[in-house]
Motif scaffolding. Structure first.
Motif, PDB file in Angstrom:
ATOM      1  N   ARG A 209       0.828  -1.209   0.000  1.00 19.53           N
ATOM      2  CA  ARG A 209       0.000   0.000   0.000  1.00 19.53           C
ATOM      3  C   ARG A 209       0.860   1.255   0.000  1.00 19.53           C
ATOM      4  N   LEU A 210       1.948   1.222   0.759  1.00 17.32           N
ATOM      5  CA  LEU A 210       2.848   2.374   0.831  1.00 17.32           C
ATOM      6  C   LEU A 210       3.494   2.639  -0.525  1.00 17.32           C
ATOM      7  N   MET A 211       3.914   1.588  -1.205  1.00 15.08           N
ATOM      8  CA  MET A 211       4.554   1.739  -2.512  1.00 15.08           C
ATOM      9  C   MET A 211       3.559   2.225  -3.561  1.00 15.08           C
ATOM     10  N   LEU A 212       2.353   1.676  -3.536  1.00 16.17           N
ATOM     11  CA  LEU A 212       1.340   2.133  -4.499  1.00 16.17           C
ATOM     12  C   LEU A 212       0.967   3.589  -4.248  1.00 16.17           C
ATOM     13  N   GLU A 213       0.898   3.986  -2.988  1.00 16.87           N
ATOM     14  CA  GLU A 213       0.578   5.378  -2.666  1.00 16.87           C
ATOM     15  C   GLU A 213       1.681   6.310  -3.160  1.00 16.87           C
ATOM     16  N   PHE A 214       2.928   5.865  -3.058  1.00 17.58           N
ATOM     17  CA  PHE A 214       4.046   6.669  -3.527  1.00 17.58           C
ATOM     18  C   PHE A 214       3.965   6.867  -5.041  1.00 17.58           C
ATOM     19  N   ILE A 215       3.697   5.784  -5.766  1.00 16.75           N
ATOM     20  CA  ILE A 215       3.553   5.878  -7.223  1.00 16.75           C
ATOM     21  C   ILE A 215       2.368   6.766  -7.583  1.00 16.75           C
ATOM     22  N   LYS A 216       1.271   6.578  -6.887  1.00 13.23           N
ATOM     23  CA  LYS A 216       0.073   7.391  -7.132  1.00 13.23           C
ATOM     24  C   LYS A 216       0.363   8.867  -6.889  1.00 13.23           C
ATOM     25  N   PHE A 217       1.051   9.166  -5.793  1.00 10.19           N
ATOM     26  CA  PHE A 217       1.408  10.556  -5.482  1.00 10.19           C
ATOM     27  C   PHE A 217       2.229  11.160  -6.612  1.00 10.19           C
ATOM     28  N   GLY A 218       3.233  10.428  -7.078  1.00 16.06           N
ATOM     29  CA  GLY A 218       4.108  10.945  -8.129  1.00 16.06           C
ATOM     30  C   GLY A 218       3.384  11.229  -9.422  1.00 16.06           C
TER      31      GLY A 218
ATOM     32  N   TYR B  25       9.466   7.353 -15.726  1.00 17.01           N
ATOM     33  CA  TYR B  25       9.111   6.917 -17.074  1.00 17.01           C
ATOM     34  C   TYR B  25       7.690   7.349 -17.417  1.00 17.01           C
ATOM     35  N   SER B  26       6.771   7.140 -16.479  1.00 19.28           N
ATOM     36  CA  SER B  26       5.367   7.494 -16.712  1.00 19.28           C
ATOM     37  C   SER B  26       5.186   9.000 -16.861  1.00 19.28           C
ATOM     38  N   ILE B  27       5.890   9.775 -16.042  1.00 22.22           N
ATOM     39  CA  ILE B  27       5.824  11.241 -16.149  1.00 22.22           C
ATOM     40  C   ILE B  27       6.346  11.689 -17.505  1.00 22.22           C
ATOM     41  N   ASN B  28       7.432  11.069 -17.940  1.00 22.89           N
ATOM     42  CA  ASN B  28       8.039  11.433 -19.222  1.00 22.89           C
ATOM     43  C   ASN B  28       7.070  11.258 -20.387  1.00 22.89           C
ATOM     44  N   PHE B  29       6.170  10.280 -20.273  1.00 24.14           N
ATOM     45  CA  PHE B  29       5.204  10.026 -21.336  1.00 24.14           C
ATOM     46  C   PHE B  29       3.796  10.515 -20.977  1.00 24.14           C
ATOM     47  N   ASN B  30       3.737  11.415 -19.976  1.00 28.52           N
ATOM     48  CA  ASN B  30       2.472  12.056 -19.584  1.00 28.52           C
ATOM     49  C   ASN B  30       1.365  11.055 -19.255  1.00 28.52           C
ATOM     50  N   GLN B  31       1.734   9.949 -18.632  1.00 29.83           N
ATOM     51  CA  GLN B  31       0.748   8.944 -18.254  1.00 29.83           C
ATOM     52  C   GLN B  31       0.195   9.242 -16.860  1.00 29.83           C
ATOM     53  N   THR B  32      -1.112   9.116 -16.718  1.00 35.62           N
ATOM     54  CA  THR B  32      -1.746   9.339 -15.425  1.00 35.62           C
ATOM     55  C   THR B  32      -1.728   8.046 -14.619  1.00 35.62           C
ATOM     56  N   TYR B  33      -2.014   8.177 -13.325  1.00 38.07           N
ATOM     57  CA  TYR B  33      -2.048   6.988 -12.476  1.00 38.07           C
ATOM     58  C   TYR B  33      -3.141   6.024 -12.930  1.00 38.07           C
TER      59      TYR B  33
ATOM     60  N   LYS C 259      -2.469   2.160 -13.615  1.00 40.84           N
ATOM     61  CA  LYS C 259      -2.764   1.572 -12.298  1.00 40.84           C
ATOM     62  C   LYS C 259      -2.508   0.071 -12.262  1.00 40.84           C
ATOM     63  N   LYS C 260      -3.002  -0.665 -13.256  1.00 42.27           N
ATOM     64  CA  LYS C 260      -2.814  -2.122 -13.288  1.00 42.27           C
ATOM     65  C   LYS C 260      -1.330  -2.478 -13.389  1.00 42.27           C
ATOM     66  N   LEU C 261      -0.607  -1.731 -14.205  1.00 43.24           N
ATOM     67  CA  LEU C 261       0.834  -1.956 -14.321  1.00 43.24           C
ATOM     68  C   LEU C 261       1.541  -1.649 -13.008  1.00 43.24           C
TER      69      LEU C 261
ATOM     70  N   TYR D 252       5.417  -7.565  -7.988  1.00 40.99           N
ATOM     71  CA  TYR D 252       6.663  -8.196  -8.437  1.00 40.99           C
ATOM     72  C   TYR D 252       7.816  -7.836  -7.499  1.00 40.99           C
ATOM     73  N   LEU D 253       7.922  -6.560  -7.144  1.00 38.40           N
ATOM     74  CA  LEU D 253       8.997  -6.110  -6.258  1.00 38.40           C
ATOM     75  C   LEU D 253       8.880  -6.718  -4.867  1.00 38.40           C
ATOM     76  N   CYS D 254       7.662  -6.794  -4.355  1.00 36.43           N
ATOM     77  CA  CYS D 254       7.452  -7.342  -3.015  1.00 36.43           C
ATOM     78  C   CYS D 254       7.696  -8.840  -2.981  1.00 36.43           C
ATOM     79  N   GLU D 255       7.304  -9.534  -4.021  1.00 33.37           N
ATOM     80  CA  GLU D 255       7.580 -10.971  -4.101  1.00 33.37           C
ATOM     81  C   GLU D 255       9.087 -11.202  -4.173  1.00 33.37           C
ATOM     82  N   GLY D 256       9.781 -10.351  -4.918  1.00 34.90           N
ATOM     83  CA  GLY D 256      11.234 -10.448  -5.011  1.00 34.90           C
ATOM     84  C   GLY D 256      11.909 -10.207  -3.682  1.00 34.90           C
ATOM     85  N   LEU D 257      11.346  -9.312  -2.884  1.00 35.16           N
ATOM     86  CA  LEU D 257      11.895  -9.017  -1.561  1.00 35.16           C
ATOM     87  C   LEU D 257      11.879 -10.265  -0.680  1.00 35.16           C
TER      88      LEU D 257
END
Length: 199
Positions: free
Chosen positions: A90-99, A167-175, A179-181, A188-193
């Motif tokens: 949730r913390l990581m998704l919120e960070f991405i959403k904020f950005g 990367y998303s900002i560079n291509f003007n993509q919104t959250y 979102k699914k990506l 993927y990152l959390c499973e890797g952890l």
């Protein structure tokens, strides 16, 4: 008296919002208090009522932006249990959403290249990263094999999120568009952890 009335009409919040976009678009060095005020349709004296100089204005921007992000992060941590993977996700998704919902904020907070300007965000950035690292380490300390990753993992996870956001900002993509990506990336990152393979 008239000058004071104009200054009060031009709120601190409005100055910050206008200046944020100008700093991102034109760069810090090319702007002056006079040029910022002119863009807003005011005299530069109206800005000096709230900020003594451009550096103070920039620092206020950075502080406000980090306070907003930290507030959201503390809220998530306060509503979830420390050491749980769901909290980290949730913390990581919120960070991405904020950005992605605040690209101008994010660029000023994390993408300014000027070493002189980076000093304005050093303390706030450290607080943000320390909070994130605390959550990551709370998960890793429960694992016997975590000693070698206790310090590197938070930084690696942060850089992975930063890359996704940049990367998303560079291509003007919104959250909403990614979102699914974003959810798949965080999973993927959390499973890797945890050293597991994502199915």
């Amino acid at each position: 008296m008239a000058r004071k009335a104009v200054a009060q009409e031009l709120s601190r919040e409005r100055i910050l919002e206008e200046a944020r976009g100008l700093f991102v678009t034109h760069g810090y060095r090319s702007l002056t208090m006079r040029s910022i005020a002119k863009t807003m349709g005011y005299s530069h004296g109206a800005l000096y009522y709230h900020f003594k100089e451009k550096a103070e204005l920039f620092h206020a921007l950075v502080s406000d932006d980090f306070n907003m992000l930290l507030s959201r992060s503390h809220d998530i941590i306060g509503r979830t249990r420390l050491g749980e993977m769901a909290q980290l996700e949730r913390l990581m998704l919120e960070f991405i959403k904020f950005g992605l919902e605040n690209p101008n904020h994010y660029e000023i907070m994390f993408m300014i290249k000027d070493p002189e300007l980076q000093q304005y965000s050093r303390t706030e950035k450290a607080q943000c990263l320390d909070l994130f690292a605390t959550v990551v380490r709370a998960i890793l300390t429960k694992r016997a094999d975590a000693d070698d990753r206790i310090y590197s993992a938070p930084w690696s996870l942060f850089m992975s999120m930063h890359g996704f956001i940049s990367y998303s900002i560079n291509f003007n993509q919104t959250y909403d568009e990614v979102k699914k990506l974003a959810e798949a990336h965080v999973k993927y990152l959390c499973e890797g952890l945890l050293g597991r393979t994502v199915s």
